[in-house]
Design a protein around this motif. Structure first.
Motif, PDB file in Angstrom:
ATOM      1  N   LYS A 133       0.861  -1.181   0.000  1.00 30.16           N
ATOM      2  CA  LYS A 133       0.000   0.000   0.000  1.00 30.16           C
ATOM      3  C   LYS A 133       0.901   1.236   0.000  1.00 30.16           C
ATOM      4  N   PRO A 134       0.421   2.361  -0.513  1.00 28.65           N
ATOM      5  CA  PRO A 134       1.260   3.546  -0.686  1.00 28.65           C
ATOM      6  C   PRO A 134       1.976   3.979   0.596  1.00 28.65           C
ATOM      7  N   ASN A 135       3.260   4.292   0.433  1.00 28.38           N
ATOM      8  CA  ASN A 135       4.088   4.880   1.489  1.00 28.38           C
ATOM      9  C   ASN A 135       4.200   4.024   2.741  1.00 28.38           C
ATOM     10  N   TRP A 136       4.060   2.713   2.604  1.00 34.28           N
ATOM     11  CA  TRP A 136       4.077   1.829   3.765  1.00 34.28           C
ATOM     12  C   TRP A 136       5.007   0.653   3.519  1.00 34.28           C
ATOM     13  N   ASN A 137       5.700   0.235   4.569  1.00 36.71           N
ATOM     14  CA  ASN A 137       6.556  -0.943   4.522  1.00 36.71           C
ATOM     15  C   ASN A 137       6.089  -1.897   5.614  1.00 36.71           C
ATOM     16  N   PRO A 138       5.948  -3.180   5.305  1.00 39.07           N
ATOM     17  CA  PRO A 138       5.414  -4.113   6.300  1.00 39.07           C
ATOM     18  C   PRO A 138       6.343  -4.406   7.478  1.00 39.07           C
ATOM     19  N   MET A 139       7.623  -4.032   7.388  1.00 35.86           N
ATOM     20  CA  MET A 139       8.510  -4.244   8.529  1.00 35.86           C
ATOM     21  C   MET A 139       8.362  -3.069   9.493  1.00 35.86           C
ATOM     22  N   PRO A 140       7.930  -3.325  10.714  1.00 35.63           N
ATOM     23  CA  PRO A 140       7.776  -2.235  11.679  1.00 35.63           C
ATOM     24  C   PRO A 140       9.103  -1.508  11.932  1.00 35.63           C
ATOM     25  N   ALA A 141       9.020  -0.206  12.116  1.00 31.49           N
ATOM     26  CA  ALA A 141      10.222   0.614  12.339  1.00 31.49           C
ATOM     27  C   ALA A 141      11.006   0.138  13.556  1.00 31.49           C
ATOM     28  N   GLU A 142      10.302  -0.280  14.620  1.00 34.27           N
ATOM     29  CA  GLU A 142      11.007  -0.728  15.818  1.00 34.27           C
ATOM     30  C   GLU A 142      11.774  -2.019  15.569  1.00 34.27           C
ATOM     31  N   LEU A 143      11.267  -2.908  14.701  1.00 29.79           N
ATOM     32  CA  LEU A 143      11.999  -4.123  14.356  1.00 29.79           C
ATOM     33  C   LEU A 143      13.214  -3.777  13.501  1.00 29.79           C
ATOM     34  N   ARG A 144      13.055  -2.849  12.588  1.00 33.40           N
ATOM     35  CA  ARG A 144      14.184  -2.391  11.767  1.00 33.40           C
ATOM     36  C   ARG A 144      15.301  -1.876  12.688  1.00 33.40           C
ATOM     37  N   ARG A 145      14.950  -1.057  13.665  1.00 35.58           N
ATOM     38  CA  ARG A 145      15.935  -0.526  14.619  1.00 35.58           C
ATOM     39  C   ARG A 145      16.587  -1.670  15.410  1.00 35.58           C
ATOM     40  N   TYR A 146      15.776  -2.629  15.853  1.00 31.57           N
ATOM     41  CA  TYR A 146      16.282  -3.773  16.609  1.00 31.57           C
ATOM     42  C   TYR A 146      17.320  -4.547  15.795  1.00 31.57           C
ATOM     43  N   LEU A 147      17.013  -4.817  14.540  1.00 33.23           N
ATOM     44  CA  LEU A 147      17.943  -5.562  13.683  1.00 33.23           C
ATOM     45  C   LEU A 147      19.239  -4.783  13.483  1.00 33.23           C
ATOM     46  N   LEU A 148      19.132  -3.486  13.290  1.00 30.64           N
ATOM     47  CA  LEU A 148      20.336  -2.657  13.151  1.00 30.64           C
ATOM     48  C   LEU A 148      21.158  -2.703  14.436  1.00 30.64           C
ATOM     49  N   GLU A 149      20.500  -2.649  15.572  1.00 31.56           N
ATOM     50  CA  GLU A 149      21.203  -2.739  16.863  1.00 31.56           C
ATOM     51  C   GLU A 149      21.901  -4.089  17.026  1.00 31.56           C
ATOM     52  N   LYS A 150      21.339  -5.139  16.449  1.00 33.12           N
ATOM     53  CA  LYS A 150      21.932  -6.476  16.503  1.00 33.12           C
ATOM     54  C   LYS A 150      23.086  -6.631  15.498  1.00 33.12           C
ATOM     55  N   GLY A 151      23.350  -5.580  14.711  1.00 31.49           N
ATOM     56  CA  GLY A 151      24.444  -5.613  13.743  1.00 31.49           C
ATOM     57  C   GLY A 151      24.067  -6.081  12.358  1.00 31.49           C
ATOM     58  N   PHE A 152      22.781  -6.258  12.094  1.00 34.35           N
ATOM     59  CA  PHE A 152      22.333  -6.654  10.772  1.00 34.35           C
ATOM     60  C   PHE A 152      22.372  -5.444   9.837  1.00 34.35           C
ATOM     61  N   ASN A 153      22.586  -5.700   8.565  1.00 35.08           N
ATOM     62  CA  ASN A 153      22.334  -4.692   7.537  1.00 35.08           C
ATOM     63  C   ASN A 153      20.871  -4.829   7.147  1.00 35.08           C
ATOM     64  N   VAL A 154      20.190  -3.722   6.931  1.00 34.65           N
ATOM     65  CA  VAL A 154      18.805  -3.764   6.468  1.00 34.65           C
ATOM     66  C   VAL A 154      18.743  -3.023   5.139  1.00 34.65           C
ATOM     67  N   CYS A 155      18.433  -3.766   4.089  1.00 31.20           N
ATOM     68  CA  CYS A 155      18.429  -3.235   2.726  1.00 31.20           C
ATOM     69  C   CYS A 155      16.993  -3.163   2.210  1.00 31.20           C
ATOM     70  N   THR A 156      16.547  -1.963   1.896  1.00 32.50           N
ATOM     71  CA  THR A 156      15.254  -1.764   1.256  1.00 32.50           C
ATOM     72  C   THR A 156      15.546  -1.093  -0.073  1.00 32.50           C
ATOM     73  N   ALA A 157      15.295  -1.799  -1.158  1.00 34.13           N
ATOM     74  CA  ALA A 157      15.656  -1.304  -2.485  1.00 34.13           C
ATOM     75  C   ALA A 157      14.611  -1.759  -3.492  1.00 34.13           C
ATOM     76  N   ALA A 158      14.623  -1.143  -4.665  1.00 30.73           N
ATOM     77  CA  ALA A 158      13.714  -1.563  -5.734  1.00 30.73           C
ATOM     78  C   ALA A 158      13.945  -3.043  -6.033  1.00 30.73           C
ATOM     79  N   HIS A 159      12.871  -3.775  -6.201  1.00 29.30           N
ATOM     80  CA  HIS A 159      12.993  -5.200  -6.466  1.00 29.30           C
ATOM     81  C   HIS A 159      13.646  -5.426  -7.828  1.00 29.30           C
ATOM     82  N   ALA A 160      14.710  -6.191  -7.801  1.00 29.65           N
ATOM     83  CA  ALA A 160      15.537  -6.371  -8.988  1.00 29.65           C
ATOM     84  C   ALA A 160      14.807  -7.060 -10.132  1.00 29.65           C
TER      85      ALA A 160
END
Length: 195
Positions: A71-98
């Motif tokens: 849906k417009p302007n929305w990503n299904p991954m919650p922002a708090e989970l994105r932050r959690y993964l970054l804190e755990k040292g993960f890279n989080v890549c959101t890019a145009a689908h190849a």
């Protein structure tokens, strides 16, 4: 020497996720591969990797859906989970689908078939997860998280969860046809009802 036996799951789906993640890490460790590229939509698979799977010494790059895919302007991954993964040292890549991206706009508008869709459907002959693995590796390479030609373990799925893992030497999207699939670690056997 690594066991080259492929693990086949009787069906697709989320119930294969933990086994797929464990096989991915085991294979990366056995082959000395330092990068795993992991598809996730809402983040459940990434959270499982972060919380339940020992992946010490391996860089995890999580590839998400793009904003606006569902849906417009929305990503299904919650922002708090994105932050959690970054804190755990993960890279989080959101890019145009190849394997869709801007081309999907053309096929939706003009009702045609275009080259990237042909590649995607050809990869799906081996299963949806195979298409996902190739695609997320290109997206991660486009963003600079993995290097072209260097083996990574890719983890994808069919619908929700993970059920496919393979060793891939990725290429960027503009060179995706040069991607090499070196090993299939695991994949489901898809039934006619699942297709």
């Amino acid at each position: 020497m690594i066991n080259d036996k492929i693990t086949y799951f009787e069906k697709t789906g989320i119930e294969n996720t933990e086994t797929t993640l464990k096989l991915a890490v085991e294979t990366a460790n056995a082959l000395g591969i330092k990068n795993i590229v992991l598809a996730t939509t809402g983040g459940d698979t990434a959270r499982m990797m972060a919380d339940r799977i020992n992946h010490e010494g391996i860089t995890i790059t999580v590839v998400t859906h793009v904003y606006g895919m569902i849906k417009p302007n929305w990503n299904p991954m919650p922002a708090e989970l994105r932050r959690y993964l970054l804190e755990k040292g993960f890279n989080v890549c959101t890019a145009a689908h190849a394997l869709s991206g801007a081309e999907r706009s053309l096929s939706n508008t003009f009702k045609g078939v275009y080259p990237l869709e042909i590649i995607a459907h050809t990869l799906r002959m081996l299963g949806q997860g195979t298409k996902v693995c190739v695609e997320i590796c290109a997206m991660a390479a486009d963003a600079g998280y993995v290097m072209c030609g260097e083996p990574v373990v890719a983890v994808g799925g069919t619908g929700r969860g993970a059920d496919t893992a393979m060793v891939i030497r990725p290429e960027v999207s503009s060179n995706i046809i040069k991607t090499k699939i070196d090993r299939i670690i695991c994949k489901p056997i898809e039934t006619a009802a699942e297709k």
